[in-house]
Every structure is written in C-alpha cells, then in structure tokens.
Design a protein around this motif. Structure first.
Motif, PDB file in Angstrom:
ATOM      1  N   GLU A   1      -8.141  77.244 130.507  1.00 46.97           N
ATOM      2  CA  GLU A   1      -8.906  75.931 130.124  1.00 46.97           C
ATOM      3  C   GLU A   1      -8.415  74.687 130.926  1.00 46.97           C
ATOM      4  O   GLU A   1      -7.604  74.923 131.719  1.00 46.97           O
ATOM      5  CB  GLU A   1      -7.922  75.818 128.718  1.00 46.97           C
ATOM      6  CG  GLU A   1      -8.752  76.693 127.885  1.00 46.97           C
ATOM      7  CD  GLU A   1      -8.541  76.392 126.402  1.00 46.97           C
ATOM      8  OE1 GLU A   1      -7.315  75.253 126.166  1.00 46.97           O
ATOM      9  OE2 GLU A   1      -9.133  76.997 125.285  1.00 46.97           O
ATOM     10  N   TRP A   2      -8.831  73.741 130.887  1.00 47.90           N
ATOM     11  CA  TRP A   2      -8.902  72.626 131.763  1.00 47.90           C
ATOM     12  C   TRP A   2      -9.113  71.236 131.723  1.00 47.90           C
ATOM     13  O   TRP A   2      -9.660  71.528 130.901  1.00 47.90           O
ATOM     14  CB  TRP A   2      -9.293  72.740 133.038  1.00 47.90           C
ATOM     15  CG  TRP A   2     -11.364  73.035 133.181  1.00 47.90           C
ATOM     16  CD1 TRP A   2     -11.866  73.841 132.668  1.00 47.90           C
ATOM     17  CD2 TRP A   2     -11.480  71.756 132.860  1.00 47.90           C
ATOM     18  NE1 TRP A   2     -12.915  73.496 133.262  1.00 47.90           N
ATOM     19  CE2 TRP A   2     -13.346  72.009 132.871  1.00 47.90           C
ATOM     20  CE3 TRP A   2     -11.685  69.953 133.300  1.00 47.90           C
ATOM     21  CZ2 TRP A   2     -14.353  70.963 132.989  1.00 47.90           C
ATOM     22  CZ3 TRP A   2     -12.666  69.665 133.656  1.00 47.90           C
ATOM     23  CH2 TRP A   2     -14.352  70.163 133.103  1.00 47.90           C
TER      24      TRP A   2
ATOM     25  N   ASN B   1     -12.138  65.337 146.517  1.00 52.06           N
ATOM     26  CA  ASN B   1     -11.618  65.061 143.997  1.00 52.06           C
ATOM     27  C   ASN B   1     -13.032  65.579 143.886  1.00 52.06           C
ATOM     28  O   ASN B   1     -12.940  66.173 142.835  1.00 52.06           O
ATOM     29  CB  ASN B   1     -11.194  63.607 144.028  1.00 52.06           C
ATOM     30  CG  ASN B   1     -10.227  62.982 143.946  1.00 52.06           C
ATOM     31  OD1 ASN B   1      -8.911  64.124 144.219  1.00 52.06           O
ATOM     32  ND2 ASN B   1     -10.236  62.321 144.459  1.00 52.06           N
ATOM     33  N   ILE B   2     -14.093  64.848 144.325  1.00 49.14           N
ATOM     34  CA  ILE B   2     -15.312  65.828 144.061  1.00 49.14           C
ATOM     35  C   ILE B   2     -14.923  66.801 143.876  1.00 49.14           C
ATOM     36  O   ILE B   2     -16.100  67.653 142.535  1.00 49.14           O
ATOM     37  CB  ILE B   2     -16.383  65.242 144.643  1.00 49.14           C
ATOM     38  CG1 ILE B   2     -16.452  63.951 144.668  1.00 49.14           C
ATOM     39  CG2 ILE B   2     -17.663  65.872 144.397  1.00 49.14           C
ATOM     40  CD1 ILE B   2     -17.292  63.269 145.709  1.00 49.14           C
TER      41      ILE B   2
ATOM     42  N   LEU C   1     -13.346  73.312 139.078  1.00 50.45           N
ATOM     43  CA  LEU C   1     -12.888  73.051 137.097  1.00 50.45           C
ATOM     44  C   LEU C   1     -14.104  73.131 136.403  1.00 50.45           C
ATOM     45  O   LEU C   1     -14.560  74.044 135.630  1.00 50.45           O
ATOM     46  CB  LEU C   1     -11.746  71.427 136.999  1.00 50.45           C
ATOM     47  CG  LEU C   1     -10.764  72.258 137.526  1.00 50.45           C
ATOM     48  CD1 LEU C   1     -10.312  70.557 137.000  1.00 50.45           C
ATOM     49  CD2 LEU C   1     -10.808  72.878 137.209  1.00 50.45           C
ATOM     50  N   ARG C   2     -14.990  72.415 136.316  1.00 50.88           N
ATOM     51  CA  ARG C   2     -16.575  72.561 135.973  1.00 50.88           C
ATOM     52  C   ARG C   2     -17.041  73.825 135.749  1.00 50.88           C
ATOM     53  O   ARG C   2     -17.427  74.154 135.142  1.00 50.88           O
ATOM     54  CB  ARG C   2     -17.520  71.652 135.721  1.00 50.88           C
ATOM     55  CG  ARG C   2     -16.663  69.749 135.629  1.00 50.88           C
ATOM     56  CD  ARG C   2     -17.916  68.953 135.774  1.00 50.88           C
ATOM     57  NE  ARG C   2     -18.555  69.293 137.324  1.00 50.88           N
ATOM     58  CZ  ARG C   2     -18.966  68.311 138.078  1.00 50.88           C
ATOM     59  NH1 ARG C   2     -17.665  67.483 137.995  1.00 50.88           N
ATOM     60  NH2 ARG C   2     -19.302  68.410 138.897  1.00 50.88           N
ATOM     61  N   THR C   3     -17.620  74.164 136.896  1.00 52.46           N
ATOM     62  CA  THR C   3     -18.416  75.761 137.386  1.00 52.46           C
ATOM     63  C   THR C   3     -17.672  77.150 137.579  1.00 52.46           C
ATOM     64  O   THR C   3     -18.592  77.478 137.540  1.00 52.46           O
ATOM     65  CB  THR C   3     -19.605  74.940 138.645  1.00 52.46           C
ATOM     66  OG1 THR C   3     -18.964  74.401 139.957  1.00 52.46           O
ATOM     67  CG2 THR C   3     -19.635  73.572 138.471  1.00 52.46           C
TER      68      THR C   3
ATOM     69  N   TRP D   1     -10.558  67.703 124.265  1.00 50.70           N
ATOM     70  CA  TRP D   1     -10.309  66.471 125.408  1.00 50.70           C
ATOM     71  C   TRP D   1     -10.631  68.498 126.526  1.00 50.70           C
ATOM     72  O   TRP D   1     -11.345  68.061 127.517  1.00 50.70           O
ATOM     73  CB  TRP D   1      -9.780  65.925 126.283  1.00 50.70           C
ATOM     74  CG  TRP D   1      -9.450  64.545 124.866  1.00 50.70           C
ATOM     75  CD1 TRP D   1      -8.487  63.760 124.850  1.00 50.70           C
ATOM     76  CD2 TRP D   1     -10.536  63.772 125.884  1.00 50.70           C
ATOM     77  NE1 TRP D   1      -9.162  63.243 124.101  1.00 50.70           N
ATOM     78  CE2 TRP D   1     -10.565  62.236 124.873  1.00 50.70           C
ATOM     79  CE3 TRP D   1     -11.737  63.720 126.476  1.00 50.70           C
ATOM     80  CZ2 TRP D   1     -10.724  61.046 124.393  1.00 50.70           C
ATOM     81  CZ3 TRP D   1     -12.531  62.697 126.374  1.00 50.70           C
ATOM     82  CH2 TRP D   1     -11.998  61.414 125.660  1.00 50.70           C
ATOM     83  N   LYS D   2     -10.405  69.285 126.262  1.00 56.69           N
ATOM     84  CA  LYS D   2     -10.566  70.631 126.793  1.00 56.69           C
ATOM     85  C   LYS D   2     -11.850  70.251 127.438  1.00 56.69           C
ATOM     86  O   LYS D   2     -12.902  70.818 126.787  1.00 56.69           O
ATOM     87  CB  LYS D   2      -9.560  71.710 126.360  1.00 56.69           C
ATOM     88  CG  LYS D   2     -11.268  72.072 125.058  1.00 56.69           C
ATOM     89  CD  LYS D   2     -10.287  73.294 124.743  1.00 56.69           C
ATOM     90  CE  LYS D   2     -10.835  74.162 122.589  1.00 56.69           C
ATOM     91  NZ  LYS D   2     -10.159  75.305 122.931  1.00 56.69           N
ATOM     92  N   GLY D   3     -12.086  71.157 128.829  1.00 55.59           N
ATOM     93  CA  GLY D   3     -13.110  70.930 129.371  1.00 55.59           C
ATOM     94  C   GLY D   3     -14.054  70.180 130.031  1.00 55.59           C
ATOM     95  O   GLY D   3     -15.337  69.775 129.719  1.00 55.59           O
TER      96      GLY D   3
END
Length: 242
Positions: free
Chosen positions: A170-171, A153-154, A160-162, A226-228
């Motif tokens: 978009e996520w 999960n990490i 997604l973040r990096t 809430w995207k990103g």
C-alpha cells in the motif's frame, strides 16, 4: 508508539526532519545515508537509530530485502540536488528506480510495510480531480521534457499508481507545494492542488511534510483516508517566508 521505519534520503532537508520526528514518537528508525556526518546532531547516538552508509542504488536486492524486513513503513525523501550536476547528472532516475526496487523488496519479502513517497504538486494525479489550466499543463509538460528530476518524480508516482499491483505495498505519494523551512504548524490536506503550482504556488513547511508522513505511519485512520492517493500538503496560514 512502536514499529520499525526505513527512511531513505534521511539526510536531506525533509528526510532529516522525518528521522527526528519518528524517533521523537518512539519509532525505531533505519536510515540509509551516504554520509553519517550529515545526520542531525540531535539523533546521532540515539539507540533507536541504525544507519546504513551507502548509496541506495548501490545496494543489492538482498541488502534491500534485509532492510525492509520487519518494517512497518518505508519512507522515501529522495530527491535531486538543485545544482547543475544534481539536475542533469546521473542518476537521472534516482527516485523512480529507488521506488521500484524498494516496492519490489517489500513484495519479495512478503512484508506488509507501507510505502510513503515524497513527491511534488508538479506531478498531476489523473485518478482524482486534479485539474490544471492549459498554461500549467504546458509548463509542466516542458519541465518533464527538459528537467530530468521532474520526469523522475512523474515516473515514480506513475509506478505507484499503475505497477505496484497485486502483492505490492500500500502506498501514499505526499505532494507538498513550495517548500519552506519553518516549524510544525497547522496544515491542510487536499486530494489535488487548489492553486497553480507554477503561477500561484502555496507554501508547505518541510516540518509539516515530515509530520504528515509520521501520521501516515502512526495513525491508522490517516492511512486509511489517504492510501493509494496523492494528497497535497499546504500550510494552513501564509508562510512567514512569503
């Protein structure tokens, strides 16, 4: 509402609710499942549901590209079974690899599909005010070392973040707290946990998680808010199960 949504992990405890709620809102749903028998009886035979029977990671890049083509959103409710084999057996990186491959399929197909990931409050989001106590951090770090599903999960959230980068989808990574089986009720959203996910976890109805995911697909304002980001979903009132 209209649009096509791909749901992976569609027969899990939350995924099946996502499928039901999307169909109830008028969406066309594509579901990837390992066994059609595990789909809810209420959705079997629904004309707006198409099913691919396969293990997601066994699908080729071409097959994944075909699945995401024309989609408004891709929702992943994938997770690991809470058995010894499910926790320590293969594939240990199911959620991460699926996220990476699906996002790449969206990128390669030049689709504008949104990617929605079911994550957990046990994953810290360093880009918002996600402060944890030293004791929480110590436990979460230990879980990351010794429980493969937690590290999975990490990695998925970190990707997604990096790593989605320019041209990627978009996520949103949705983070429920302690999951319970209750109907849709009032729920609240926070950018970070408001209590300890280890020593004082809140409760989140799986139906509320599904409802919020459907809102992310169907409500542009909710998506833009809430995207990103990695919102935490909590029941507004104490669960009857607690």
């Amino acid at each position: 509402m209209s649009g096509v949504v791909l749901v992976v992990g569609a027969t899990g405890a939350t995924g099946r609710l996502v499928v039901e709620q999307l169909l109830g809102r008028g969406f066309t749903v594509r579901a990837v499942v390992r066994s059609v028998d595990r789909l809810p009886e209420a959705v079997k035979g629904n004309g707006n549901l198409s099913v691919t029977t396969a293990s997601l990671l066994d699908l080729t890049d071409k097959e994944l590209s075909e699945l995401v083509t024309g989609c408004t959103a891709v929702i992943s409710c994938l997770g690991h079974n809470l058995t010894f084999k499910g926790i320590f057996g293969q594939p240990r990186d199911l959620v991460f690899v699926a996220t990476k491959r699906l996002c790449e399929a969206i990128r390669q197909s030049a689709e504008s599909a949104r990617y929605i990931l079911m994550n957990t409050t046990g994953v810290i989001n360093p880009i918002e005010n996600d402060r944890r106590s030293l004791s929480d951090r110590a436990v979460l770090c230990t879980l990351g070392w010794f429980l493969p599903p937690h590290y999975d999960n990490i990695r998925a959230a970190r990707y997604l973040r990096t790593d989605t980068g320019s041209g990627g989808p978009e996520w949103v990574a949705v983070r429920p707290d302690g999951l319970v089986d209750e109907p849709v009720t009032e729920y609240i959203l926070h950018p970070a946990p408001i209590t300890s996910c280890i020593f004082n976890a809140g409760t989140t109805s799986r139906a509320n998680v599904a409802h919020f995911m459907c809102e992310l697909v169907g409500n542009r304002t909710t998506w833009d808010d809430w995207k990103g980001r990695m919102p935490v979903v909590l029941n507004a009132k104490p669960s009857k199960a607690t």
